[in-house]
Motif scaffolding. Structure first.
Motif, short mmCIF file in Angstrom:
data_model
loop_
_atom_site.label_atom_id
_atom_site.label_comp_id
_atom_site.label_asym_id
_atom_site.label_seq_id
_atom_site.Cartn_x
_atom_site.Cartn_y
_atom_site.Cartn_z
N ALA A 103 0.85 -1.26 0.02
CA ALA A 103 -0.08 0.08 0.07
C ALA A 103 0.89 1.37 0.13
O ALA A 103 1.80 1.28 0.63
CB ALA A 103 -0.97 -0.04 1.19
N CYS A 145 -5.99 -5.30 4.90
CA CYS A 145 -6.68 -4.03 5.13
C CYS A 145 -6.64 -3.66 6.87
O CYS A 145 -6.49 -2.66 7.00
CB CYS A 145 -8.19 -4.15 4.73
N ILE A 168 -9.83 4.43 -1.32
CA ILE A 168 -8.91 3.20 -1.59
C ILE A 168 -8.98 2.95 -3.15
O ILE A 168 -10.16 2.78 -3.60
CB ILE A 168 -9.27 2.04 -0.77
N ARG A 221 -13.06 -5.05 2.05
CA ARG A 221 -12.82 -3.32 2.39
C ARG A 221 -14.29 -3.21 3.60
O ARG A 221 -14.38 -2.48 4.05
CB ARG A 221 -12.82 -2.69 1.29
N HIS A 233 -14.41 3.23 -2.95
CA HIS A 233 -13.50 2.38 -3.74
C HIS A 233 -13.48 2.70 -5.08
O HIS A 233 -14.39 2.45 -5.78
CB HIS A 233 -13.96 0.95 -2.99
#
Length: 175
Positions: free
Chosen positions: A96, A121, A135, A147, A156
């Motif tokens: 990430a 996550c 995200i 998520r 998202h």
């Protein structure tokens, strides 16, 4: 009251030289012999073995100091996974980065399913300390499932090419 001893005690070179050598090693991915040459051009004669020992001894200490002074990450997180072979076995490296391209977190797992994505996550959320606003991922279905519970308020984004920042962060690993 006890006096705290300097970590540079019993080292022949000044702390500034040690810090500079370790900084060169970690920031520019130079090998110890290259750093030895750079320091020699500046008039500091030190062996590559000493530089290796300095990096091993002081590297984690410097990284911890940098983490303490970190101001935080952005509110947009780009997530991606890549398969890597370690010891002949296939693993998945989840990574990430934020909108500035700053590395946030990495996790190595055996699978690429919804449970693995959910674990990543949760790991990411603990590292961030707050829920991100957006995200950005590729269209892997595991991200949408993972998520929902830990990051319900985050938008998202799965548009094509939106995840290029995370894809590019894997380049060093692929090389």
């Amino acid at each position: 009251m006890k006096c705290r001893a300097s970590p540079y005690r019993r080292h022949r070179f000044a702390p500034e030289i040690i810090q500079h050598a370790v900084w060169l090693y970690y920031c520019f991915n130079l090998n110890h012999r290259d750093i030895e040459d750079i320091l020699a051009r500046r008039g500091v004669l030190v062996s590559h073995e000493s530089i290796r020992l300095w990096c091993n001894r002081f590297g984690l200490h410097y990284a911890e100091q940098l983490r303490r002074g970190h101001r935080g990450y952005g509110d947009t997180v780009f997530m991606d996974e890549v398969s890597v072979r370690i010891g002949g076995r296939q693993r998945y490296l989840w990574r990430a980065v934020d909108q500035d391209g700053e590395f946030i977190d990495v996790l190595l797992q055996e699978r690429r399913d919804a449970a693995s994505a959910k674990r990543f996550c949760k790991h990411l959320l603990a590292r961030l300390g707050a829920e991100p606003r957006t995200i950005v991922t590729d269209k892997l279905g595991s991200y949408a499932l993972a998520r929902r519970e830990p990051l319900p308020g985050a938008a998202h984004d799965t548009r094509q090419y939106a995840n290029n920042r995370a894809e590019l962060s894997h380049q060093a690993t692929r090389v």
